[in-house]
Scaffold this active site. Structure first.
Site, mmCIF file in Angstrom:
data_model
loop_
_atom_site.group_PDB
_atom_site.id
_atom_site.type_symbol
_atom_site.label_atom_id
_atom_site.label_comp_id
_atom_site.label_asym_id
_atom_site.label_seq_id
_atom_site.Cartn_x
_atom_site.Cartn_y
_atom_site.Cartn_z
ATOM 1 N N HIS A 89 19.435 -24.271 29.590
ATOM 2 C CA HIS A 89 20.522 -24.943 30.323
ATOM 3 C C HIS A 89 21.683 -24.034 30.671
ATOM 4 O O HIS A 89 22.588 -24.436 31.388
ATOM 5 C CB HIS A 89 21.058 -26.127 29.515
ATOM 6 C CG HIS A 89 21.961 -25.714 28.386
ATOM 7 N ND1 HIS A 89 21.487 -25.289 27.186
ATOM 8 C CD2 HIS A 89 23.311 -25.634 28.293
ATOM 9 C CE1 HIS A 89 22.494 -24.981 26.385
ATOM 10 N NE2 HIS A 89 23.620 -25.174 27.033
HETATM 11 C C1 UD1 Z 1 28.158 -27.670 28.960
HETATM 12 C C2 UD1 Z 1 28.977 -26.524 28.394
HETATM 13 C C3 UD1 Z 1 28.053 -25.558 27.663
HETATM 14 C C4 UD1 Z 1 27.200 -26.276 26.627
HETATM 15 C C5 UD1 Z 1 26.490 -27.447 27.266
HETATM 16 C C6 UD1 Z 1 25.797 -28.232 26.198
HETATM 17 C C7 UD1 Z 1 30.944 -25.899 29.746
HETATM 18 C C8 UD1 Z 1 31.514 -24.890 30.652
HETATM 19 N N1 UD1 Z 1 29.629 -25.763 29.451
HETATM 20 O O1 UD1 Z 1 27.283 -27.133 29.923
HETATM 21 O O2 UD1 Z 1 28.851 -24.595 26.986
HETATM 22 O O3 UD1 Z 1 26.271 -25.376 26.113
HETATM 23 O O4 UD1 Z 1 27.440 -28.302 27.918
HETATM 24 O O5 UD1 Z 1 24.753 -28.999 26.703
HETATM 25 O O6 UD1 Z 1 31.631 -26.780 29.298
HETATM 26 N N2 UD1 Z 1 25.142 -33.680 33.913
HETATM 27 C C9 UD1 Z 1 24.527 -34.881 34.105
HETATM 28 N N3 UD1 Z 1 24.504 -35.761 33.052
HETATM 29 C C10 UD1 Z 1 25.088 -35.487 31.860
HETATM 30 C C11 UD1 Z 1 25.698 -34.242 31.675
HETATM 31 C C12 UD1 Z 1 25.723 -33.345 32.727
HETATM 32 O O7 UD1 Z 1 24.005 -35.186 35.173
HETATM 33 O O8 UD1 Z 1 25.043 -36.335 30.952
HETATM 34 C C13 UD1 Z 1 25.219 -32.733 35.045
HETATM 35 C C14 UD1 Z 1 26.676 -32.600 35.515
HETATM 36 O O9 UD1 Z 1 26.996 -33.568 36.433
HETATM 37 C C15 UD1 Z 1 26.694 -31.215 36.073
HETATM 38 C C16 UD1 Z 1 25.662 -30.473 35.242
HETATM 39 O O10 UD1 Z 1 24.849 -31.439 34.601
HETATM 40 O O11 UD1 Z 1 26.289 -31.213 37.402
HETATM 41 C C17 UD1 Z 1 26.293 -29.556 34.246
HETATM 42 O O12 UD1 Z 1 27.121 -30.263 33.334
HETATM 43 P P1 UD1 Z 1 28.422 -29.568 32.692
HETATM 44 O O13 UD1 Z 1 28.992 -30.474 31.668
HETATM 45 O O14 UD1 Z 1 29.314 -29.053 33.763
HETATM 46 O O15 UD1 Z 1 27.873 -28.272 32.011
HETATM 47 P P2 UD1 Z 1 26.626 -28.042 31.039
HETATM 48 O O16 UD1 Z 1 25.653 -27.188 31.746
HETATM 49 O O17 UD1 Z 1 26.165 -29.335 30.484
HETATM 50 N N1 UDP Z 2 19.627 -31.123 21.331
HETATM 51 C C1 UDP Z 2 19.200 -32.456 21.275
HETATM 52 N N2 UDP Z 2 18.342 -32.887 22.245
HETATM 53 C C2 UDP Z 2 17.870 -32.079 23.229
HETATM 54 C C3 UDP Z 2 18.303 -30.736 23.259
HETATM 55 C C4 UDP Z 2 19.187 -30.300 22.293
HETATM 56 O O1 UDP Z 2 19.601 -33.204 20.380
HETATM 57 O O2 UDP Z 2 17.098 -32.559 24.077
HETATM 58 C C5 UDP Z 2 20.568 -30.655 20.298
HETATM 59 C C6 UDP Z 2 20.127 -29.442 19.537
HETATM 60 O O3 UDP Z 2 19.295 -29.799 18.450
HETATM 61 C C7 UDP Z 2 21.459 -28.840 19.098
HETATM 62 C C8 UDP Z 2 22.366 -29.176 20.243
HETATM 63 O O4 UDP Z 2 21.750 -30.250 20.959
HETATM 64 O O5 UDP Z 2 21.936 -29.482 17.940
HETATM 65 C C9 UDP Z 2 22.532 -27.987 21.146
HETATM 66 O O6 UDP Z 2 23.175 -28.370 22.306
HETATM 67 P P1 UDP Z 2 22.976 -27.604 23.685
HETATM 68 O O7 UDP Z 2 21.753 -26.786 23.649
HETATM 69 O O8 UDP Z 2 23.111 -28.624 24.735
HETATM 70 O O9 UDP Z 2 24.303 -26.701 23.748
HETATM 71 P P2 UDP Z 2 24.748 -25.317 23.089
HETATM 72 O O10 UDP Z 2 24.482 -25.373 21.629
HETATM 73 O O11 UDP Z 2 24.023 -24.218 23.781
HETATM 74 O O12 UDP Z 2 26.196 -25.261 23.418
#
Ligand code: UD1
Ligand code: UDP
Length: 353
Positions: free
Chosen positions: A203
């Site tokens: 991601h």
């Molecule tokens: C964010 C964090 C990242 C973290 C990740 C965990 C920032 C800059 N990044 O990244 O550090 O590792 O969360 O998962 O804060 N979206 C959906 N549904 C959701 C969530 C997101 O459709 O429930 C879409 C958003 O609309 C957006 C994209 O996914 O278009 C990215 O979401 P965003 O929260 O900006 O960043 P992440 O990649 O999730």
């Molecule tokens: N995780 C989860 N379901 C998923 C993918 C990840 O519960 O489908 C959990 C994972 O076990 C860990 C956390 O989400 O505890 C990690 O989050 P993510 O990878 O989104 O973000 P990051 O740690 O890179 O910020």
């Protein structure tokens, strides 16, 4: 004492699960969900499964560019902090919700407590690196998970208010693993046998927003000799569609799963391939070999213990990394003793860092 906690993204809900329990033993906690993650399987499932209290405020700020998202959160958080007048604002990790919470509080002269302080990739192209550095520099209390994190802070001149607590994600794994184990049937439902599949997550913006990187990762996953289960982050789903990337039959796409199911999938995988910070650590906690699909990691201890290998996104390197994986004899002892959350709460209530 009143602690206002800001969460918004999946890993923050998981971190908040053990910490919130401890904080509520010593303080009144006001929980604010920024809305950064909003799909049921990216947010609600964690509150329900992990017994996290309902947020007192839901700001409904999700999606948009970094500036638009962070700005909207800032404006709303400022109002809530003024209204609640907490003694502390607590933030987790390195997302835009972390930055908005830290910045809003610091400007209102409310002390900031940062859980998971001191992590560094030294790659300023990562949005998370910018968030971490800024929040660490405006925090009063810095809860560092590891010795390396303490040293990174020292190198930037931050020593006051730093406490090495251990990793709250380790607390969460210990707390919820027994319940995850009760779901063993789920593997058979997914047509998987223990040790006979790989688990992957992707991601990170640098991997998903670049068509070559994403294509290359999917090519590598598609060539593996065992099925690859890929719980797909919504960001990655959007990008796969936008780039028109087709996946080979060996990749089993599933929706993002809850934490209990995730722990189960991790613990029974032959190996894990990921660009997630949290998943790298959990591989190490659960003693499952991990290949990290990045060029650097903030979690050096996972590599030093032998459980994690960096491979970037090149299929050849990923294959090599997988074939060279070993199972070290010992788990890493670098992430504490499962009492990190207790230390966080105790430190806030005692006023001692
Ligand atoms: C964010 C964090 C990242 C973290 C990740 C965990 C920032 C800059 N990044 O990244 O550090 O590792 O969360 O998962 O804060 N979206 C959906 N549904 C959701 C969530 C997101 O459709 O429930 C879409 C958003 O609309 C957006 C994209 O996914 O278009 C990215 O979401 P965003 O929260 O900006 O960043 P992440 O990649 O999730
Ligand atoms: N995780 C989860 N379901 C998923 C993918 C990840 O519960 O489908 C959990 C994972 O076990 C860990 C956390 O989400 O505890 C990690 O989050 P993510 O990878 O989104 O973000 P990051 O740690 O890179 O910020």
């Amino acid at each position: 004492m009143k602690v206002l906690t800001v969460v918004g993204a999946r890993p923050q809900f998981i971190k908040a699960a053990p910490v919130s329990r401890e904080v509520r033993k010593v303080a009144q906690e006001v929980l604010v969900h920024t809305g950064q993650h909003f799909d049921a399987n990216m947010s609600d499932v964690f509150f329900k499964e992990l017994g996290i209290p309902e947020p007192d405020y839901h700001l409904g700020v999700g999606g948009g560019s970094h500036g638009a998202m962070t700005g909207a959160m800032l404006a709303r958080l400022e109002e809530v902090i003024q209204q609640e007048a907490p003694d502390w604002v607590m933030v987790y990790g390195d997302t835009n919700s972390t930055l908005a919470g830290g910045l809003a509080a610091a400007k209102l002269h409310v002390p900031v407590a940062h859980v998971e302080a001191g992590l560094r990739s030294y790659n300023r192209r990562m949005p998370e690196e910018i968030n971490r550095v800024l929040v660490d520099h405006l925090s009063t209390r810095l809860f560092a998970p590891t010795e390396t994190a303490v040293q990174c802070l020292q190198a930037e001149g931050i020593t006051r208010g730093v406490q090495q607590t251990g990793d709250v994600m380790y607390d969460a794994t210990l707390m919820f693993l027994p319940r995850a184990e009760e779901r063993l049937d789920r593997l058979a439902e997914l047509g998987l046998a223990p040790g006979e599949y790989y688990l992957a997550t992707v991601h990170r913006a640098e991997n998903t927003d670049d068509t070559q990187c994403l294509t290359s990762i999917m090519e590598a996953l598609g060539e593996l000799e065992l099925p690859v289960v890929l719980p797909l982050h919504p960001r990655t789903r959007k990008q796969l569609d936008a780039f028109g990337i087709r996946l080979s039959a060996g990749i089993r796409l599933i929706e993002p799963v809850g934490y209990l199911e995730m722990l189960l999938l991790e613990s029974r995988a032959k190996a894990i391939l990921t660009d997630s910070g949290g998943v790298q650590k959990e591989a190490c906690f659960l003693q499952v070999p991990c290949v990290t699909l990045r060029e650097e990691t903030e979690w050096l201890e996972t590599m030093e213990s032998g459980w994690n290998t960096l491979a970037g996104t090149d299929p050849e390197r990923i294959r090599e990394a997988l074939s060279g994986l070993r199972r070290p004899e010992r788990p890493s002892m670098a992430f504490g003793d499962g009492q990190a959350s207790h230390r966080v709460a105790k430190s806030l209530s005692s006023g001692i860092a």
